[in-house]
Design an enzyme around this catalytic site. Sequence first.
Site, mmCIF file in Angstrom:
data_model
loop_
_atom_site.group_PDB
_atom_site.id
_atom_site.type_symbol
_atom_site.label_atom_id
_atom_site.label_comp_id
_atom_site.label_asym_id
_atom_site.label_seq_id
_atom_site.Cartn_x
_atom_site.Cartn_y
_atom_site.Cartn_z
ATOM 1 C CD GLU A 118 43.016 28.265 31.598
ATOM 2 O OE1 GLU A 118 44.189 29.239 31.945
ATOM 3 O OE2 GLU A 118 42.453 27.296 32.452
ATOM 4 N NE ARG A 163 31.738 57.166 41.674
ATOM 5 C CZ ARG A 163 33.276 58.026 42.067
ATOM 6 N NH1 ARG A 163 33.104 58.306 41.189
ATOM 7 N NH2 ARG A 163 32.370 58.709 43.321
ATOM 8 C CG ASP A 178 35.245 59.994 43.270
ATOM 9 O OD1 ASP A 178 34.857 59.897 44.670
ATOM 10 O OD2 ASP A 178 35.477 60.291 42.402
#
Length: 239
Positions: A118, A163, A178
């Site tokens: 949890e 990256r 990107d």
Amino acid sequence: MRIDIVSLFPEYFEPLHLSLVGKARRDHIFDIHVHDLRQWGVGPHRQMDDTPYGGGPGMVMSADVWGTALDAVHRLGTQAGNKPLLVIPTPSGVLFNQSLATSWTTQTHLVFACGRYEGIDSRVAMYYSSQPDWAGVHEVSLGDYVLAGGEVAVMAMTEAVTRLMPGVLGNSTSAADDSFSLPGGRVEGSVFTKPPIWRDLEVPAPLISGNHALIAKWRAADSIRRTHVNRPDLMRDLP
Ligand code: 6GU
């Protein structure tokens, strides 16, 4: 950058030896250290969780165990005098995105605390956000769905951040192209390679025209089209 990952399942992170991230580690662009939380567990059974105050199902990970673990990991990185940023993956956190990933690339030390069950006693996030020898605490979610634990989220965040670090991508692949780094935060358009015709489907003419201005124009339009179709939620950000 130094990255420490604390988890009950260190084997989850073996793939971080592969591909782009593995190569960058071998090139010493950053290092990644994975730690088994169990070593900081309490008693003969190395317990690290307990029943939740207020009742309810499941177990909550103990603040005491996480405190010992995080203090130890802090010491591992402090030779350089750096303040670590603590990242706690949780579906209740702020949404992870490209701009958060970019902001983390300038940190010298990232510590990921993978919760299971949890979650982690909330005093851990409270405590470390008030410690002057830490750079802060980010509780971060990957998206609006629930995973069994933070491990898969940390894999994704580690790959997204590393990256972007200088030297990880070759010059030929620029992070500026990107999805989400394009102007207006739109997604990338369609891509094609040889042959020019495959099962009666032709590559769009502008892409084989050799005309760079025409190609750039087609790509921008296709990126906007794709954002419209797949990510209407992003459209209000477009110029
Ligand atoms: Cl960061 N953790 C877990 N357990 N579930 C998630 C998540 C994180 N992000 C989305 N779902």
